[in-house]
Design an enzyme around this catalytic site. Structure first.
Site, PDB file in Angstrom:
ATOM      1  N   CYS A 214       9.528  -9.612 -57.901  1.00 61.46           N
ATOM      2  CA  CYS A 214      10.273  -8.383 -58.198  1.00 61.46           C
ATOM      3  C   CYS A 214      10.879  -8.406 -59.591  1.00 61.46           C
ATOM      4  O   CYS A 214      11.329  -9.446 -60.059  1.00 61.46           O
ATOM      5  CB  CYS A 214      11.381  -8.215 -57.168  1.00 61.46           C
ATOM      6  SG  CYS A 214      12.242  -6.648 -57.318  1.00 61.46           S
TER       7      CYS A 214
ATOM      8  N   GLU B  40      11.790   1.433 -55.475  1.00 64.77           N
ATOM      9  CA  GLU B  40      10.822   0.479 -56.006  1.00 64.77           C
ATOM     10  C   GLU B  40       9.756   0.239 -54.924  1.00 64.77           C
ATOM     11  O   GLU B  40      10.090  -0.008 -53.766  1.00 64.77           O
ATOM     12  CB  GLU B  40      11.564  -0.827 -56.377  1.00 64.77           C
ATOM     13  CG  GLU B  40      10.694  -2.038 -56.612  1.00 64.77           C
ATOM     14  CD  GLU B  40       9.566  -1.811 -57.586  1.00 64.77           C
ATOM     15  OE1 GLU B  40       9.776  -1.230 -58.658  1.00 64.77           O
ATOM     16  OE2 GLU B  40       8.436  -2.234 -57.253  1.00 64.77           O
TER      17      GLU B  40
ATOM     18  N   HIS C  36      15.436 -14.408 -56.051  1.00 65.19           N
ATOM     19  CA  HIS C  36      14.273 -15.203 -55.616  1.00 65.19           C
ATOM     20  C   HIS C  36      14.305 -16.586 -56.263  1.00 65.19           C
ATOM     21  O   HIS C  36      13.971 -17.592 -55.621  1.00 65.19           O
ATOM     22  CB  HIS C  36      12.975 -14.468 -55.949  1.00 65.19           C
ATOM     23  CG  HIS C  36      12.741 -13.288 -55.065  1.00 65.19           C
ATOM     24  ND1 HIS C  36      12.407 -13.401 -53.731  1.00 65.19           N
ATOM     25  CD2 HIS C  36      12.843 -11.959 -55.302  1.00 65.19           C
ATOM     26  CE1 HIS C  36      12.289 -12.194 -53.190  1.00 65.19           C
ATOM     27  NE2 HIS C  36      12.551 -11.301 -54.128  1.00 65.19           N
TER      28      HIS C  36
ATOM     29  N   SER D 279      14.587  -6.165 -47.912  1.00 67.93           N
ATOM     30  CA  SER D 279      13.962  -4.902 -47.500  1.00 67.93           C
ATOM     31  C   SER D 279      12.951  -5.102 -46.377  1.00 67.93           C
ATOM     32  O   SER D 279      12.552  -4.131 -45.728  1.00 67.93           O
ATOM     33  CB  SER D 279      13.325  -4.192 -48.696  1.00 67.93           C
ATOM     34  OG  SER D 279      14.323  -3.792 -49.607  1.00 67.93           O
TER      35      SER D 279
ATOM     36  N   ARG E 208      20.208  -6.516 -52.236  1.00 64.41           N
ATOM     37  CA  ARG E 208      19.874  -5.695 -51.069  1.00 64.41           C
ATOM     38  C   ARG E 208      20.067  -6.400 -49.737  1.00 64.41           C
ATOM     39  O   ARG E 208      19.755  -5.843 -48.702  1.00 64.41           O
ATOM     40  CB  ARG E 208      18.431  -5.176 -51.204  1.00 64.41           C
ATOM     41  CG  ARG E 208      18.324  -4.077 -52.207  1.00 64.41           C
ATOM     42  CD  ARG E 208      16.945  -3.911 -52.821  1.00 64.41           C
ATOM     43  NE  ARG E 208      17.072  -3.087 -54.011  1.00 64.41           N
ATOM     44  CZ  ARG E 208      17.609  -3.538 -55.163  1.00 64.41           C
ATOM     45  NH1 ARG E 208      18.009  -4.802 -55.267  1.00 64.41           N
ATOM     46  NH2 ARG E 208      17.746  -2.730 -56.185  1.00 64.41           N
TER      47      ARG E 208
ATOM     48  N   CYS F 247      15.263  -7.824 -58.592  1.00 70.65           N
ATOM     49  CA  CYS F 247      16.104  -8.894 -58.042  1.00 70.65           C
ATOM     50  C   CYS F 247      15.482 -10.273 -58.248  1.00 70.65           C
ATOM     51  O   CYS F 247      15.552 -11.126 -57.355  1.00 70.65           O
ATOM     52  CB  CYS F 247      16.359  -8.653 -56.562  1.00 70.65           C
ATOM     53  SG  CYS F 247      14.860  -8.806 -55.584  1.00 70.65           S
TER      54      CYS F 247
ATOM     55  N   CYS G  55      13.375  -1.762 -51.664  1.00 69.91           N
ATOM     56  CA  CYS G  55      12.459  -2.355 -52.639  1.00 69.91           C
ATOM     57  C   CYS G  55      11.254  -2.840 -51.857  1.00 69.91           C
ATOM     58  O   CYS G  55      11.276  -3.906 -51.239  1.00 69.91           O
ATOM     59  CB  CYS G  55      13.082  -3.500 -53.411  1.00 69.91           C
ATOM     60  SG  CYS G  55      11.834  -4.255 -54.481  1.00 69.91           S
TER      61      CYS G  55
ATOM     62  N   CYS H 215       9.306  -6.076 -53.043  1.00 66.24           N
ATOM     63  CA  CYS H 215       9.872  -7.283 -52.424  1.00 66.24           C
ATOM     64  C   CYS H 215       9.494  -7.378 -50.956  1.00 66.24           C
ATOM     65  O   CYS H 215       9.142  -8.444 -50.453  1.00 66.24           O
ATOM     66  CB  CYS H 215      11.399  -7.241 -52.475  1.00 66.24           C
ATOM     67  SG  CYS H 215      12.113  -8.008 -53.921  1.00 66.24           S
TER      68      CYS H 215
HETATM   69 NI1  NFE Z   1      12.819  -6.146 -55.153  1.00 67.07          NI
HETATM   70 FE1  NFE Z   1      15.239  -7.650 -53.590  1.00 67.07          FE
HETATM   71  C1  NFE Z   1      16.933  -7.423 -53.594  1.00 67.07           C
HETATM   72  C2  NFE Z   1      15.230  -9.301 -52.796  1.00 67.07           C
HETATM   73  S1  NFE Z   1      14.466  -6.779 -51.920  1.00 67.07           S
HETATM   74  S2  NFE Z   1      14.813  -5.949 -54.959  1.00 67.07           S
HETATM   75  O1  NFE Z   1      17.992  -7.157 -53.715  1.00 67.07           O
HETATM   76  O2  NFE Z   1      15.200 -10.324 -52.375  1.00 67.07           O
HETATM   77  O3  NFE Z   1      14.966  -6.220 -50.698  1.00 67.07           O
END
Ligand code: NFE
Length: 509
Positions: free
Chosen positions: A68, A21, A75, A458, A435, A71, A503, A506
């Site tokens: 995102c 992503e 958030h 990420s 992640r 995920c 990702c 993110c």
């Molecule tokens: Ni966009 Fe996420 C996860 C977050 S990013 S996927 O899992 O927070 O590293």
């Protein structure tokens, strides 16, 4: 970097890295067979932290979910927890359990997405099907189909173009065929996990019910039982398909347990809330053979090689996120988070390694059932295959734990706390996303957002070099890589990069 006379260093650039992503560029310099230097760069600016300034504080979970589509629940939960701390909101036990069920469903779909739809094509070779010598009619039919595809010059291997019926291949079919067939079954399992999240989240991917103080969905017994039967089917898929495939991958590529093993320092904020607010999997930092408690005051973000104007090293709420696209020496739109000045890996491997070091009984059980028969230990998992195994083992542990959370929901109890927020204050929401460690920091003034900063999994893993020139975790994992003789270098790089489940949408947020 050493450069001998008459010694040409090869450069291999993956840009964009596919099957992830977001927009990621990986530049590698090779000294003969050995990868000498890697730079990983996020290639876009988004600016969510800037967009949030001046907005209604209680809108943060709605806005930050849009960081995102993979995920979003993490958030939402991070934003809710940051605001609950800042504004003194209390969450009832039902609210915490419902949040963990929605987030848990999102973990399950995300782990399956990563293994079957983003990563497995790095390991299966459909040409093996051409050599399959078996009387099995299903395998022979698939082989004929692959031959026809190759003759007509259509692109292979490309699982989405496998025929629907290949998902029913028998267990004696070659692994390439079975694994790719599971690609299609995994789509159905993910659909089920999405449905589970929507039962209490209202909708997916961006939920409508997660608010500071709890979850606005009630504990409807029909929804609970629907969730329970869907969870049982996803758990069955994890037990019968995902874990066996991840173990088979580790057995087929034993050398990949040592590839991409750096930096060997792991951090986790503690995964998913129990009803009393404690984390299900423990928080902690594992480094140099020692497990230490997490101290959030040791978190900083550095920007020496990032395309931002601010001071090189800031504490989370001091960051400003002012873009500087032409900054000399900068090569990424990611900042460089550090813990006590060090780069640390986050994600399922970090959670399992910290939980194993803390003696978490569920990890011991998972080890006994899944890893020990293959001669593996949770505390030794590392590298490319270690990350894939950690994700699969976590999916199994989580699916079982979620059954317990369903049992503990109280249909008569409230799901949101009483709503009299303070209007000003500071808070941190430290959670785990699929992640890895995810932090949201907020400062509210008169219920308006005065400052907001996110440090995303990420961003930790794919960070560029810091002010001292030390590489981020993925850069460190790549440096020193020596693929086997016949393994294409680009593929070896991609396997390491994808094992972290990037990702970048993110990561730059
Ligand atoms: Ni966009 Fe996420 C996860 C977050 S990013 S996927 O899992 O927070 O590293």
């Amino acid at each position: 970097m050493p450069r001998e006379e008459n010694h040409v260093m090869a450069t291999i650039v993956l840009d964009p890295v596919t099957r992830i992503e977001g927009h990621l560029r990986v530049e590698t310099r090779w000294d003969g067979p050995r990868l000498a230097e890697a730079r990983v760069a996020g290639e876009m600016f988004r600016g969510f932290e800037t967009i949030l300034r001046g907005r209604d504080a209680l809108d943060a979970p709605v806005i930050t979910q849009r960081i995102c589509g993979v995920c979003p629940v993490s958030h939402a939960v991070a934003a809710c927890r940051a605001l609950e701390q800042a504004l003194g909101l209390r969450v009832p036990p039902n609210g915490r359990l419902l949040r963990s069920l929605v987030l848990g469903a999102n973990f399950l779909q995300s782990h399956l997405l990563h293994f079957y739809h983003l990563s497995i094509l790095d390991f299966v070779d459909v040409s093996a099907l051409l050599e399959a010598d078996t009387p099995n009619p299903a395998v022979r039919a698939l082989r004929a189909w692959v031959e026809a595809e190759i003759r007509s010059n259509r692109v292979l291997p490309a699982a989405p173009f496998l025929p629907q019926w290949s998902s029913g291949l028998p267990s004696d079919a070659p692994w390439a065929g079975r694994a790719l067939g599971h690609y299609l079954e995994a789509l159905k399992a993910r659909q089920t996990a999405h449905r589970m999240a929507a039962r209490f989240g209202g909708r997916v991917p961006h939920t409508a019910t997660l608010v500071p103080g709890g979850v606005t969905a009630g504990v409807d017994p029909l929804a609970v039982e629907g969730f329970r039967s869907e969870l049982a089917s996803v758990r069955r898929f994890v037990e019968e398909v995902y874990l066996p495939d991840a173990l088979e991958l580790a057995a087929r590529f034993p050398e990949l347990a040592n590839q991409g093993a750096e930096p060997g320092r792991f951090l986790t904020f503690g995964a998913l809330e129990e009803e009393d607010g404690r984390p299900w999997l423990p928080a902690g930092v594992w480094a140099e053979g020692r497990l230490d408690p997490l101290n959030p005051d040791r978190i900083t973000e550095e920007t020496a090689h990032s395309r931002y104007q601010e001071e090189d090293r800031t504490r989370p709420l001091e960051g400003r996120t002012e873009p500087a696209p032409e900054k000399p020496g900068a090569y990424s739109w990611l900042k460089a988070p550090r813990y006590g000045g060090e780069a640390v890996e986050v994600g399922p491997l970090a959670r399992i390694r910290v939980a194993a070091a803390a003696g978490t009984p569920e990890v011991e059980e998972a080890e006994k059932r899944w890893l020990a028969p293959a001669g593996l230990r949770a505390s030794d998992l590392s590298g490319v295959t270690g990350r894939h195994l950690a994700r699969a083992v976590e999916a199994w542990m989580l699916a079982r734990r979620m059954e317990g959370w369903l049992d503990r929901l109280d249909p008569a109890g409230p799901t949101v706390g009483s709503y009299e927020p303070k209007t000003s204050g500071k808070g941190a929401g430290l959670v785990e996303a699929p992640r890895g460690a995810l932090g949201h920091w907020v400062r509210s003034r008169d219920l308006r957002i005065d400052a907001y900063q996110c440090i995303v999994p990420s961003t930790w893993n794919f960070s560029p070099r810091d002010g001292r020139g030390r590489p981020g975790p993925v850069e460190a994992a790549l440096e020193g890589l020596e693929p086997r003789g016949e393994e294409p270098k680009g593929l070896a790089v991609a396997r390491v990069v994808r094992s972290f489940d990037p990702c970048i949408a993110c990561a730059v947020h």
